[in-house]
Each structure stands twice: as structure tokens, then as C-alpha cells.
Write an enzyme that holds these catalytic residues in place. Sequence first.
Site, PDB file in Angstrom:
ATOM      1  N   LEU A   1       0.848  -1.194   0.000  1.00  0.00           N
ATOM      2  CA  LEU A   1       0.000   0.000   0.000  1.00  0.00           C
ATOM      3  C   LEU A   1       0.882   1.242   0.000  1.00  0.00           C
ATOM      4  O   LEU A   1       1.825   1.329   0.789  1.00  0.00           O
ATOM      5  CB  LEU A   1      -0.890   0.047   1.251  1.00  0.00           C
ATOM      6  CG  LEU A   1      -1.973  -1.018   1.421  1.00  0.00           C
ATOM      7  CD1 LEU A   1      -2.595  -0.891   2.808  1.00  0.00           C
ATOM      8  CD2 LEU A   1      -3.030  -0.868   0.344  1.00  0.00           C
ATOM      9  N   HIS A   2       0.585   2.187  -0.887  1.00  0.00           N
ATOM     10  CA  HIS A   2       1.302   3.457  -0.829  1.00  0.00           C
ATOM     11  C   HIS A   2       0.515   4.622  -1.426  1.00  0.00           C
ATOM     12  O   HIS A   2       0.912   5.769  -1.279  1.00  0.00           O
ATOM     13  CB  HIS A   2       2.654   3.347  -1.534  1.00  0.00           C
ATOM     14  CG  HIS A   2       2.560   3.283  -3.030  1.00  0.00           C
ATOM     15  ND1 HIS A   2       2.220   2.133  -3.693  1.00  0.00           N
ATOM     16  CD2 HIS A   2       2.740   4.238  -3.974  1.00  0.00           C
ATOM     17  CE1 HIS A   2       2.206   2.375  -4.991  1.00  0.00           C
ATOM     18  NE2 HIS A   2       2.516   3.638  -5.188  1.00  0.00           N
ATOM     19  N   ARG A   3      -0.614   4.348  -2.108  1.00  0.00           N
ATOM     20  CA  ARG A   3      -1.376   5.422  -2.735  1.00  0.00           C
ATOM     21  C   ARG A   3      -1.969   6.349  -1.671  1.00  0.00           C
ATOM     22  O   ARG A   3      -2.488   5.882  -0.656  1.00  0.00           O
ATOM     23  CB  ARG A   3      -2.517   4.857  -3.580  1.00  0.00           C
ATOM     24  CG  ARG A   3      -2.077   3.978  -4.730  1.00  0.00           C
ATOM     25  CD  ARG A   3      -1.620   4.774  -5.921  1.00  0.00           C
ATOM     26  NE  ARG A   3      -1.093   3.891  -6.962  1.00  0.00           N
ATOM     27  CZ  ARG A   3      -0.479   4.310  -8.053  1.00  0.00           C
ATOM     28  NH1 ARG A   3      -0.301   5.609  -8.246  1.00  0.00           N
ATOM     29  NH2 ARG A   3      -0.024   3.455  -8.939  1.00  0.00           N
TER      30      ARG A   3
END
Length: 364
Positions: free
Chosen positions: A208-210
Site C-alpha cells: 500500500l502506498h497510494r
Amino acid sequence: MNVTIIAGARPNFMKIAPIIDAIQEKKAQGFNINYRLVHTGQHYDKNLSDTFFKELNIPFPDINLEVKSGTQAEQTAAIMIGFEKELQQNPCDLVMVVGDVTSTMACTIVAKKAGIDVAHVEAGIRSGDMNMPEEINRIVTDSLTDYFFTTSSYANANLANLGVAQSNVFFVGNVMIDTLLKHAPRLKKPQIWEDLKLEEKKYMVMTLHRPSNVDEENQLKNLIHQIVTLGKDYPIIFPVHPRTKKLLEGLDLNFENLHYVEPLGYLHFNYLVKNAFAMLTDSGGITEETTVMNVPCITLRDSTERPETCDIGTNILVGNDTNKIEAAFANLLSGNWKQGQTPELWDGHAAKRITDCLVEIYAL
């Protein structure tokens, strides 16, 4: 012919590796083609840059602009200033940019203002989501590009709709898959495999990074809580992006089946993905790899610039919609996940097609 190749972030490294190999092969065959590798320094975490050059046998860059982090405007400006000086000192015939990161757009602008041709590898992809910085980067880059190297018929259609001359569009396939197929025999178990006693197809991997997933604390908490609850019978391995790590600090998100690990190198990470029961991600590139490796992929985004991974691959979009996530897990856990196919020309030879095109374009 002198080609300057731009690398700025982790996905770029996977895409330039086969292109450099293909250029070196052409040169060995007697063609007058040389490259200079410019690393903008957009990603500066060691696991997100240096490791890839070593693992994928890429020569270290001729120069690192050492831009590092900053706001979108600060980073773009710093890349443009640094790359303008680079081009003044080392002129070239063609600047090749890959993907859709800030470096892609910034170096394209500088090259065109210097009167230098630009080739865009992975041209024409679109998500339709203007809230994503990458979408703006794609639009600006493709508005200035001279030669468009595409991964799919969807990208070809997008460029045709923009009025791009068909003679400048080259459907070559996917260079990221070139790298995956080349290094598939070299994938290796990370230490986490032994530490957690992982077994093939009995764990999941998550990235996850958005901003839409990680920037708001309650949203991030709810998302992770739902995933670990639905996947309660499976260890979930979560290599934490540096950006996400900062946001997780101070949050009480500790679950028995959720295992945080440092960012992994290419060979370790893809070993985990290949042998996973499923992948949960908000990355675009990972959905391409899972499609080729035939691993079920749940993408925590509302849109994708790679629709082929959904239409014929193993990927589905759920965004952060709790109902869609629950339905996806129901399909996954019941063994009813769709069977994917490999998209056309994702066969490991995209980089060779690119250099074949360059030889023809520049009459080398």
C-alpha cells in the site's frame, strides 16, 4: 547514435534493464548505438534504487542527479534543473523515458526544449483519474513524445484518439515482463520465508502506498482491519513502503496474521508474489506481474491504467469499497477466482523490439 536513458524510481529500474541489454547486444552486432544512464535520484532509499542495479545486473548510472524528495513542484523543478545541465554537458540524439513518474515528465520537457527527440516506453496508458499525479505525468509526456512504445492495444487506442500518427506508435509489448521472465529462475526465498515458516499458496502479500489509501488514518485503519479479518486464516506479508511506514508510526495496527517487513529486493519480493495465494496492492506494475504469474490480485484502487490485467488477467479492482473487498475475498476463498491469460506480446522480447525500431528509425 547516443541515447540517454532516464531512471527515477523503483519501477523504472525494472524497465530499463532489458533495454540496456538489448542496446548492448545491438552494439556487439556492429550497430552504432550507445547509451548513457541518468538516475535522477527521485527514489533514494537504498532498497528502492541501488539494490536493483546490483540484482538486475544493470551498470551503475553515469550520473545521479540526487534530487531526492520534495513536493511535486519542488521535485519536478529540481529534476529539470539537474537534467538541463546534464544535457548541456552530454548531448544526445534521443532521450528515452519510461513509465509515468515525475522524472518521466520532467526530463521529457527538458529534452524537447533542448530540441532532442523523446521516446516514451509504456506510452499511451491512461487511468482517467486526474487525481493521480502519474496521470498528469502521462498526459504531459505523451503530448511531447516523438516515438511511442506501447504495451497493449488499449494504449494504442488511447494514442489514436489523441491524434498521434500511427507511424510513430510501436506496439512492442511490456519491458517489465522482459525482466520478470529473464530473472524468474533466479528468484530466491527471503529470510521472512523461514522466519514465518511460510508455505506455497498459503499466505498473502500486500503493498500500500497510494494517498487515497494511506493518507487518512481512519481510512488506513479500516482498510487494514478489514483485510486482516477477511484473510484471518492466512499470514499477510506487508513490505512497507517508506512513505507508508511514516504514516503507520503511532497507529495501533498490530494483528497476529499481519507481518510488517522492510522493502524487499526484486528477487525476494517476486519470489513471495509468485508463490502467494493472493496479492493485495494499489500498485499498477504489480498487477502486470501477477497476471503473468497467474496469481489472483485484488487492487485497492477505483481505476487502472492497465485494463488488460482486469479484462484478460488475474486482477480485479475494488477500491476501498468494503462491499467489493468482501465480495473479492469470498471469490478468492471459495476457489472461484477467474483464470487469467497473458496479454499479447508480453513474451520477454519487448526490449529487442524497441531497439529494432530504433535501428530502423535512425537508419543505423
